[in-house]
Design a protein around this motif. Sequence first.
Motif, PDB file in Angstrom:
ATOM      1  N   ARG A   1       0.589  -1.256   0.057  1.00 51.04           N
ATOM      2  CA  ARG A   1      -0.341  -0.122  -0.172  1.00 51.04           C
ATOM      3  C   ARG A   1       1.050   1.527   0.373  1.00 51.04           C
ATOM      4  O   ARG A   1       0.514   2.109  -0.727  1.00 51.04           O
ATOM      5  N   LEU A   2       2.326   0.933   0.296  1.00 52.97           N
ATOM      6  CA  LEU A   2       3.047   2.235  -0.208  1.00 52.97           C
ATOM      7  C   LEU A   2       4.201   2.166  -0.569  1.00 52.97           C
ATOM      8  O   LEU A   2       4.775   1.130  -0.115  1.00 52.97           O
ATOM      9  N   SER A   3       4.004   2.673  -1.181  1.00 51.88           N
ATOM     10  CA  SER A   3       5.501   2.779  -1.966  1.00 51.88           C
ATOM     11  C   SER A   3       6.913   3.099  -1.667  1.00 51.88           C
ATOM     12  O   SER A   3       7.071   3.736  -0.070  1.00 51.88           O
ATOM     13  N   ILE A   4       7.636   2.337  -1.700  1.00 52.06           N
ATOM     14  CA  ILE A   4       9.464   2.660  -1.893  1.00 52.06           C
ATOM     15  C   ILE A   4       9.757   4.199  -1.519  1.00 52.06           C
ATOM     16  O   ILE A   4       9.997   4.508  -0.169  1.00 52.06           O
TER      17      ILE A   4
ATOM     18  N   LEU B   1      14.569  -0.950   2.831  1.00 50.32           N
ATOM     19  CA  LEU B   1      13.644  -1.612   3.112  1.00 50.32           C
ATOM     20  C   LEU B   1      13.282  -2.475   2.357  1.00 50.32           C
ATOM     21  O   LEU B   1      14.173  -2.827   1.173  1.00 50.32           O
ATOM     22  N   GLN B   2      12.314  -3.452   2.612  1.00 45.73           N
ATOM     23  CA  GLN B   2      12.103  -4.798   2.014  1.00 45.73           C
ATOM     24  C   GLN B   2      10.425  -4.354   1.601  1.00 45.73           C
ATOM     25  O   GLN B   2       9.432  -4.437   2.507  1.00 45.73           O
ATOM     26  N   GLY B   3      10.150  -5.203   0.299  1.00 45.39           N
ATOM     27  CA  GLY B   3       8.868  -5.458  -0.619  1.00 45.39           C
ATOM     28  C   GLY B   3       9.052  -4.679  -1.615  1.00 45.39           C
ATOM     29  O   GLY B   3      10.636  -4.975  -2.456  1.00 45.39           O
ATOM     30  N   ASN B   4       8.398  -5.052  -2.016  1.00 44.88           N
ATOM     31  CA  ASN B   4       6.938  -4.923  -1.661  1.00 44.88           C
ATOM     32  C   ASN B   4       5.528  -5.196  -2.784  1.00 44.88           C
ATOM     33  O   ASN B   4       4.657  -4.227  -2.394  1.00 44.88           O
ATOM     34  N   LEU B   5       5.969  -6.275  -3.981  1.00 45.48           N
ATOM     35  CA  LEU B   5       4.687  -6.573  -4.932  1.00 45.48           C
ATOM     36  C   LEU B   5       3.899  -6.765  -4.377  1.00 45.48           C
ATOM     37  O   LEU B   5       3.746  -7.565  -3.679  1.00 45.48           O
ATOM     38  N   ASP B   6       2.857  -6.466  -4.509  1.00 45.44           N
ATOM     39  CA  ASP B   6       1.524  -7.028  -3.968  1.00 45.44           C
ATOM     40  C   ASP B   6       0.819  -8.578  -4.882  1.00 45.44           C
ATOM     41  O   ASP B   6       1.318  -8.691  -6.018  1.00 45.44           O
TER      42      ASP B   6
ATOM     43  N   ASN C   1      10.211  -7.906  -1.656  1.00 44.65           N
ATOM     44  CA  ASN C   1      10.147  -8.862  -1.189  1.00 44.65           C
ATOM     45  C   ASN C   1       8.395  -9.207  -1.410  1.00 44.65           C
ATOM     46  O   ASN C   1       8.649  -7.854  -2.277  1.00 44.65           O
ATOM     47  N   LEU C   2       7.688  -9.424  -0.999  1.00 49.85           N
ATOM     48  CA  LEU C   2       6.250  -9.392  -1.609  1.00 49.85           C
ATOM     49  C   LEU C   2       5.706  -8.763  -0.572  1.00 49.85           C
ATOM     50  O   LEU C   2       6.333  -8.705   0.670  1.00 49.85           O
ATOM     51  N   GLY C   3       4.587  -7.917  -0.720  1.00 54.42           N
ATOM     52  CA  GLY C   3       4.200  -6.840  -0.438  1.00 54.42           C
ATOM     53  C   GLY C   3       2.946  -7.879   1.569  1.00 54.42           C
ATOM     54  O   GLY C   3       3.117  -7.472   3.094  1.00 54.42           O
TER      55      GLY C   3
END
Length: 345
Positions: free
Chosen positions: A266-269, A281-286, A317-319
Amino acid sequence: MTNTFNDTILKAFRGEKTAYTPVWYMRQAGRSQPEYRKLKEKYSLFEITHQPELCAYVTRLPVENYGVDAAILYKDIMSPLPAIGVDVEIQKGIGPVIHNPIRNRSDVEKLGTIDPESDVPYVLETIRLLTKEQLNVPLIGFSGAPFTLASYMIEGGPSKNYHKTKSMMYSSPDAWFLLMEKLADMVISYVNAQVAAGAQAIQIFDSWVGNLNAEDYRVFIKPVMTRIFSELKELNVPLIQFGVGARHLTAEWADLPCDVIGLDWRLSIPEARELGITKPLQGNLDPALLLSDWNVIEERTKRIIDEGRNHPPHIFNLGHGVTPDISPDTLKRLTNLIHNYSKSN
Ligand SMILES: O=C(O)CCc1c2[nH]c(c1CC(=O)O)Cc1[nH]c(c(CC(=O)O)c1CCC(=O)O)Cc1[nH]c(c(CC(=O)O)c1CCC(=O)O)Cc1[nH]c(c(CCC(=O)O)c1CC(=O)O)C2
C-alpha cells in the motif's frame, strides 16, 4: 553444503551496497509447491515442524526451486505459544484456533515462560541442520510480535475487527501491559535461541498492528517493540520489522531500534522515504499481481527495483505472503527477473 555461501542479502540488510537486488518471499516455503502439497496430504503444519529433517526439506524447497537469496524457517507464528500454556490448533479452512482464549488479568498471570531448548528442541534442531549442513544462503528466523500474537490469544482465532483485543487494551491496561511484557519475554528467549542455533537474520511479524492508530501504537505497543529490538540488537544479526496496512505507523517505525523495515504494497518505497525511513526497505509487490499476465508483473517488478536502487539498499519481497494459488513457475520467473534486471541496469 553445496558450493560457496552467498551472503548478499545479509549485506543488504546491514545497509551495504550489493551487486544485485536480493530477494526472498514471505510464506515462500510450502504453499503452492507440489512437493509440499503432497506432504500436506499426510501431515499437518505442526507434524511437519516437529520433524527436523522434513521441516528442513520444506524450508529448502524455495531456495532450490526459485533461487531466492534466503531461506525462512517453515513454522507458524503460533509455534512457540503452547510452551507458555496456549492451547492452539491450526484448523483447516479457519487458521489458528485458541481453545483457552485470554479474557482477563488472571488468564494473563497464568501464562508461563518458554525454555526453547526443552520446549521447542525440534525448531532449534531444524535450524542447526539447515545452517550447518544444508543451505548456501542465510536462514531467516522469525517470531510474531506481541500485538499480533495477543490478537489471536484474546480473540480465540483470526479476527476482522479485533474488538476483544482492543477492549482489553483500553479497559484493562494493567492486564494488557502485563501480557505485552510476558509476550516480549517469550519473543526475546525464542529469538535468542534461534540465533544461537544458527539463524542469521530475524523478522518480527507484527502483521495486524496496522489496526491501531498512531497514538495507540505509541502508548500501547511502541514501548514493548522498543524493548524487544533493543534486547535483540545484542545478538548482532539484522532485525526486520514487518506489518500490514500500517502506512500511518511508518513514522513510528522510523526510529525503532531495528535494521530493516518491511513494507506492504500500500505504500511505495519513495513514499516510505518521504515519511522518514532511512533504513533499508524490504518489499513490496502486491501478491495479487502474481495472478495477472506476465507483462504486468514484469512492469511492476521493474518499477519497484528502480524505486529501490538508491542507497540505502532494497531487499525485494512481496507486500505480504505468497498465497496458495500463486504458481511456482511464476515465482521462479520473478526471481530470475529481479536478479537479472537489478544487475543489468
Ligand atoms: O495460511 C494461512 O494464512 C491461513 C491460516 C493461518 C495460519 N497461520 C496464520 C494464519 C492466518 C489466520 O488465519 O489469521 C497466522 C499467521 N502466520 C504467519 C503470520 C505472519 C504473516 O504472514 O504476516 C500470521 C498472521 C498474519 C497472516 O495470516 O498473514 C506466519 C507464517 N505462517 C507460516 C509461515 C511459514 C511458511 O509459510 O513457510 C509463516 C512465516 C514465515 C514466512 O513468511 O515465510 C505457515 C503456515 N501457517 C498456517 C499455514 C496453513 C496450515 C494448514 O492449513 O495446515 C501455514 C502453511 C501454509 O500456508 O501452507 C496457518
